[in-house]
Design a protein around this motif. Structure first.
Motif, PDB file in Angstrom:
ATOM      1  N   GLY A 101       0.838  -3.257  16.149  1.00 57.50           N
ATOM      2  CA  GLY A 101      -0.216  -2.274  15.931  1.00 57.50           C
ATOM      3  C   GLY A 101       0.247  -0.971  15.313  1.00 57.50           C
ATOM      4  N   LYS A 102       1.554  -0.854  15.039  1.00 52.20           N
ATOM      5  CA  LYS A 102       2.065   0.369  14.421  1.00 52.20           C
ATOM      6  C   LYS A 102       1.802   0.351  12.918  1.00 52.20           C
ATOM      7  CE  LYS A 102       5.876   0.947  17.723  1.00 52.20           C
ATOM      8  NZ  LYS A 102       7.354   0.989  17.876  1.00 52.20           N
ATOM      9  N   LYS A 103       1.751   1.545  12.333  1.00 51.62           N
ATOM     10  CA  LYS A 103       1.573   1.627  10.890  1.00 51.62           C
ATOM     11  C   LYS A 103       2.888   1.278  10.199  1.00 51.62           C
ATOM     12  CE  LYS A 103      -2.246   4.901  10.609  1.00 51.62           C
ATOM     13  NZ  LYS A 103      -2.693   6.216  10.103  1.00 51.62           N
ATOM     14  N   GLY A 104       2.795   0.520   9.112  1.00 51.82           N
ATOM     15  CA  GLY A 104       3.975   0.165   8.339  1.00 51.82           C
ATOM     16  C   GLY A 104       3.826   0.620   6.900  1.00 51.82           C
ATOM     17  N   SER A 105       4.942   0.626   6.181  1.00 45.99           N
ATOM     18  CA  SER A 105       4.887   0.970   4.758  1.00 45.99           C
ATOM     19  C   SER A 105       5.936   0.156   4.019  1.00 45.99           C
ATOM     20  CB  SER A 105       5.132   2.461   4.540  1.00 45.99           C
ATOM     21  OG  SER A 105       6.329   2.873   5.143  1.00 45.99           O
ATOM     22  N   ALA A 106       5.641  -0.184   2.777  1.00 49.36           N
ATOM     23  CA  ALA A 106       6.541  -1.036   1.993  1.00 49.36           C
ATOM     24  C   ALA A 106       6.552  -0.577   0.545  1.00 49.36           C
ATOM     25  CB  ALA A 106       6.092  -2.491   2.074  1.00 49.36           C
ATOM     26  N   HIS A 107       7.696  -0.769  -0.103  1.00 48.18           N
ATOM     27  CA  HIS A 107       7.833  -0.433  -1.515  1.00 48.18           C
ATOM     28  C   HIS A 107       7.621  -1.666  -2.386  1.00 48.18           C
ATOM     29  CE1 HIS A 107      10.315   3.526  -0.930  1.00 48.18           C
ATOM     30  NE2 HIS A 107       9.090   3.586  -0.457  1.00 48.18           N
ATOM     31  N   ASN A 108       7.004  -1.441  -3.536  1.00 52.32           N
ATOM     32  CA  ASN A 108       6.687  -2.508  -4.477  1.00 52.32           C
ATOM     33  C   ASN A 108       7.079  -2.071  -5.880  1.00 52.32           C
ATOM     34  OD1 ASN A 108       4.555  -4.362  -2.794  1.00 52.32           O
ATOM     35  ND2 ASN A 108       4.329  -2.198  -2.275  1.00 52.32           N
ATOM     36  N   LEU A 109       7.748  -2.964  -6.627  1.00 59.02           N
ATOM     37  CA  LEU A 109       8.083  -2.702  -8.026  1.00 59.02           C
ATOM     38  C   LEU A 109       6.995  -3.294  -8.898  1.00 59.02           C
ATOM     39  CD1 LEU A 109      11.871  -3.694  -7.981  1.00 59.02           C
ATOM     40  CD2 LEU A 109      10.863  -1.447  -7.529  1.00 59.02           C
ATOM     41  N   CYS A 110       6.363  -2.440  -9.702  1.00 58.81           N
ATOM     42  CA  CYS A 110       5.279  -2.880 -10.586  1.00 58.81           C
ATOM     43  C   CYS A 110       5.717  -2.634 -12.027  1.00 58.81           C
ATOM     44  CB  CYS A 110       3.999  -2.095 -10.293  1.00 58.81           C
ATOM     45  SG  CYS A 110       3.571  -2.022  -8.534  1.00 58.81           S
ATOM     46  N   ILE A 132       0.940  12.140  -8.098  1.00 61.78           N
ATOM     47  CA  ILE A 132       1.329  11.057  -9.011  1.00 61.78           C
ATOM     48  C   ILE A 132       2.568  11.433  -9.828  1.00 61.78           C
ATOM     49  CG2 ILE A 132      -0.163  11.819 -10.919  1.00 61.78           C
ATOM     50  CD1 ILE A 132       0.406   8.136  -9.867  1.00 61.78           C
ATOM     51  N   THR A 133       2.940  12.724  -9.882  1.00 59.63           N
ATOM     52  CA  THR A 133       4.112  13.118 -10.683  1.00 59.63           C
ATOM     53  C   THR A 133       5.421  12.735 -10.012  1.00 59.63           C
ATOM     54  OG1 THR A 133       4.349  15.351  -9.741  1.00 59.63           O
ATOM     55  CG2 THR A 133       2.840  15.096 -11.616  1.00 59.63           C
ATOM     56  N   LEU A 134       5.419  12.559  -8.685  1.00 59.13           N
ATOM     57  CA  LEU A 134       6.643  12.223  -7.960  1.00 59.13           C
ATOM     58  C   LEU A 134       6.786  10.720  -7.781  1.00 59.13           C
ATOM     59  CD1 LEU A 134       6.686  14.961  -5.170  1.00 59.13           C
ATOM     60  CD2 LEU A 134       8.156  14.842  -7.181  1.00 59.13           C
ATOM     61  N   SER A 135       8.031  10.277  -7.632  1.00 57.94           N
ATOM     62  CA  SER A 135       8.335   8.854  -7.471  1.00 57.94           C
ATOM     63  C   SER A 135       7.994   8.366  -6.072  1.00 57.94           C
ATOM     64  CB  SER A 135       9.826   8.634  -7.727  1.00 57.94           C
ATOM     65  OG  SER A 135      10.237   7.362  -7.275  1.00 57.94           O
ATOM     66  N   THR A 136       7.530   7.122  -6.001  1.00 56.32           N
ATOM     67  CA  THR A 136       7.410   6.368  -4.746  1.00 56.32           C
ATOM     68  C   THR A 136       6.659   7.141  -3.667  1.00 56.32           C
ATOM     69  OG1 THR A 136       9.692   5.724  -5.312  1.00 56.32           O
ATOM     70  CG2 THR A 136       8.722   4.665  -3.417  1.00 56.32           C
ATOM     71  N   GLN A 137       5.556   7.748  -4.066  1.00 54.45           N
ATOM     72  CA  GLN A 137       4.725   8.416  -3.076  1.00 54.45           C
ATOM     73  C   GLN A 137       3.818   7.394  -2.381  1.00 54.45           C
ATOM     74  OE1 GLN A 137       5.029  12.080  -2.512  1.00 54.45           O
ATOM     75  NE2 GLN A 137       6.828  11.107  -3.368  1.00 54.45           N
ATOM     76  N   ARG A 138       3.487   7.671  -1.117  1.00 58.81           N
ATOM     77  CA  ARG A 138       2.698   6.723  -0.353  1.00 58.81           C
ATOM     78  C   ARG A 138       1.269   6.661  -0.879  1.00 58.81           C
ATOM     79  NH1 ARG A 138       3.163   5.536   6.024  1.00 58.81           N
ATOM     80  NH2 ARG A 138       1.868   3.681   6.036  1.00 58.81           N
ATOM     81  N   SER A 139       0.784   5.455  -1.043  1.00 56.40           N
ATOM     82  CA  SER A 139      -0.601   5.250  -1.480  1.00 56.40           C
ATOM     83  C   SER A 139      -1.451   4.874  -0.274  1.00 56.40           C
ATOM     84  CB  SER A 139      -0.670   4.144  -2.530  1.00 56.40           C
ATOM     85  OG  SER A 139      -0.435   2.884  -1.918  1.00 56.40           O
ATOM     86  N   ASP A 140      -2.749   4.885  -0.469  1.00 54.46           N
ATOM     87  CA  ASP A 140      -3.660   4.466   0.608  1.00 54.46           C
ATOM     88  C   ASP A 140      -4.025   2.987   0.484  1.00 54.46           C
ATOM     89  OD1 ASP A 140      -5.358   4.417  -1.565  1.00 54.46           O
ATOM     90  OD2 ASP A 140      -6.674   6.014  -0.863  1.00 54.46           O
ATOM     91  N   LEU A 141      -3.260   2.266  -0.326  1.00 58.75           N
ATOM     92  CA  LEU A 141      -3.538   0.847  -0.583  1.00 58.75           C
ATOM     93  C   LEU A 141      -2.594  -0.049   0.202  1.00 58.75           C
ATOM     94  CD1 LEU A 141      -3.668   1.132  -4.470  1.00 58.75           C
ATOM     95  CD2 LEU A 141      -5.657   0.702  -3.014  1.00 58.75           C
ATOM     96  N   SER A 142      -3.041  -1.262   0.504  1.00 59.04           N
ATOM     97  CA  SER A 142      -2.155  -2.319   0.975  1.00 59.04           C
ATOM     98  C   SER A 142      -1.647  -3.079  -0.249  1.00 59.04           C
ATOM     99  CB  SER A 142      -2.913  -3.280   1.891  1.00 59.04           C
ATOM    100  OG  SER A 142      -2.181  -4.482   2.078  1.00 59.04           O
ATOM    101  N   GLY A 143      -0.561  -3.817  -0.076  1.00 55.98           N
ATOM    102  CA  GLY A 143      -0.082  -4.682  -1.154  1.00 55.98           C
ATOM    103  C   GLY A 143      -1.165  -5.650  -1.607  1.00 55.98           C
ATOM    104  N   TYR A 144      -2.006  -6.052  -0.676  1.00 59.27           N
ATOM    105  CA  TYR A 144      -3.103  -6.982  -0.967  1.00 59.27           C
ATOM    106  C   TYR A 144      -4.045  -6.398  -2.026  1.00 59.27           C
ATOM    107  CZ  TYR A 144      -7.151 -10.030  -0.080  1.00 59.27           C
ATOM    108  OH  TYR A 144      -8.202 -10.914  -0.208  1.00 59.27           O
ATOM    109  N   ASP A 145      -4.300  -5.086  -1.953  1.00 54.24           N
ATOM    110  CA  ASP A 145      -5.181  -4.424  -2.927  1.00 54.24           C
ATOM    111  C   ASP A 145      -4.407  -4.021  -4.186  1.00 54.24           C
ATOM    112  OD1 ASP A 145      -7.414  -4.407  -1.088  1.00 54.24           O
ATOM    113  OD2 ASP A 145      -6.324  -2.833  -0.004  1.00 54.24           O
ATOM    114  N   LEU A 146      -3.146  -3.610  -3.986  1.00 58.43           N
ATOM    115  CA  LEU A 146      -2.355  -3.119  -5.113  1.00 58.43           C
ATOM    116  C   LEU A 146      -2.161  -4.192  -6.182  1.00 58.43           C
ATOM    117  CD1 LEU A 146      -0.512  -0.940  -6.440  1.00 58.43           C
ATOM    118  CD2 LEU A 146       1.370  -1.878  -5.076  1.00 58.43           C
ATOM    119  N   ILE A 147      -1.945  -5.430  -5.781  1.00 59.15           N
ATOM    120  CA  ILE A 147      -1.649  -6.473  -6.780  1.00 59.15           C
ATOM    121  C   ILE A 147      -2.819  -6.670  -7.745  1.00 59.15           C
ATOM    122  CG2 ILE A 147      -2.373  -8.481  -5.390  1.00 59.15           C
ATOM    123  CD1 ILE A 147       0.212  -9.872  -6.601  1.00 59.15           C
TER     124      ILE A 147
END
Length: 395
Positions: A101-110, A132-147
């Motif tokens: 139930g904890k929040k997680g975060s993951a990096h994705n190469l696009c 958006i100017t900085l690298s690897t900032q947290r988004s409000d998306l899941s990988g499921y939506d990002l793809i």
């Protein structure tokens, strides 16, 4: 068909205007310097620069194309001096429902084929990322939506350093990546192993059997480029050819992964943050056996031990070999001046690591250094495990 070397995970530290992009990366890491380093010193034919969605970097790329040294390819990517193909990438941090139930975060190469694609992606992602100017900032998306957004702009998505304790799918979010991507999991055709794991560890997880493994540097400075890389069989260097190699299509493929012995990685074993010791017990532990603290950074090896579902026997038949590679900068006794001397005489690090005989090296820098390089090339050295953000060490 011919063989090339590819490193698909290199950061930008600063834009040409001096603005920070990846705050923890070196200031000398900019788009033009990366292209030059790969062409002149590393001998890398394909490099993925993964901060290209920053508007400051987009401006740098547009200026770079005006110099006449580079141009966009019909099959995607930017070619520099006909030597290096640059893949335009963006590393995106997704927000996931983590373990217990904890929040997680993951990096994705696009990665995207053309500048217009990553510009459109950047525009859309500015609605999901605060800066958006900085690298690897947290988004409000899941990988499921990002793809879906990545594919909308003709891109591909590769989960990054999938086992590291922070910012990765297995390390920080889930025991199975398929739980994140659900019915879209087949769209993930490659995953990045990260510095603290290797093919032999990753192939103890059955859901990865039909995924291509990539090994990349995650470079935060110019010398770190190509500390891990891939050898690919392609017909040409372009975005289209790299994607075919990652998908094992039309005879294109990855024929070898070159990476650090995972013990050299910063997060290979669990580390006690209170008594500052790497914990190398046989079984994974969440409590330090030395001081009793539960304030530990869980290691990659230990995470895999907990979530694996098959024995460490052998990899699938079509899996390319994983070859332990020690970069020059990791070898004891091989300092900056020696590396400079080697590069001035033998052009690229790939030449030194793959092509030269020990005699060639010895004639230039002496027996002691040549022996150290040869021992590293042949795996004839002792490695002490890293953990908790500290690299392992070679004896």
């Amino acid at each position: 068909m011919y063989e090339i070397f590819a490193d698909m995970h290199v950061h930008i530290g600063r834009a040409e205007n001096g603005k920070p992009i990846k705050i923890t990366a070196a200031k000398t890491l900019n788009f033009a310097n990366i292209a030059k380093e790969c062409a002149e010193r590393k001998g890398i034919q394909v490099v993925g620069i993964i901060d290209c969605a920053s508007p400051y970097v987009i401006q740098d790329i547009e200026n770079f194309l005006k110099t006449g040294d580079a141009y966009e390819l019909k099959d995607g990517g930017i070619i520099y001096k006909d030597k290096v193909c640059i893949l335009l990438g963006s590393e995106v941090e997704t927000s996931e429902e983590g373990r217990n139930g904890k929040k997680g975060s993951a990096h994705n190469l696009c990665f995207f084929p053309y500048l217009k694609d990553i510009k459109a992606f950047s525009q859309e992602m500015s609605n999901h990322i605060k800066n958006i100017t900085l690298s690897t900032q947290r988004s409000d998306l899941s990988g499921y939506d990002l793809i879906d957004i990545v594919e909308k702009y003709n891109g591909i998505l590769i989960p990054a350093h999938i086992f590291t304790p922070f910012k990765s799918y297995y390390g920080n979010c889930t025991d199975r990546i398929q739980n994140i991507f659900k019915e879209k999991y087949d769209k993930i055709f490659a995953v990045e192993l990260g510095l603290s794991s290797d093919t032999f560890l990753a192939d103890t997880i059955s859901e990865l059997e039909n995924k291509t493994f990539v090994t990349n540097s995650d470079a935060h400075s110019l010398p770190k480029i190509a500390r891990e890389y891939n050898k690919m069989l392609v017909e040409d260097i372009s975005f289209k050819e790299v994607v075919k190699a990652l998908k094992n299509e039309d005879g294109r493929k990855i024929i070898a992964n070159y990476g650090l012995d995972p013990k050299l990685g910063k997060y290979h074993r669990t580390y006690c943050d209170d008594c500052n010791n790497t914990i190398e017990t046989k079984e994974p532990v969440s409590k330090c056996p030395l001081c009793g603290s539960t304030n530990v950074t869980f290691g990659v090896f230990d995470r895999i031990e907990l979530i694996k579902d098959k024995p460490k026997t052998k990899s699938p038949e079509n899996r390319p070999p994983y070859i332990y590679q020690v970069p020059l900068g990791f070898i004891p006794g091989v300092g900056g001046k020696t590396i400079e001397k080697l590069l001035n005489n033998f052009e690229t690090e790939m030449n030194i690591l793959h092509k030269l005989s020990k005699d060639d090296i010895e004639a230039l820098v002496g027996e002691k250094v040549a022996t150290a390089i040869e021992n590293a090339r042949t795996g004839n050295c002792t490695v002490h495990s890293g953990g908790g953000g500290n690299y392992g060490k070679i004896e």
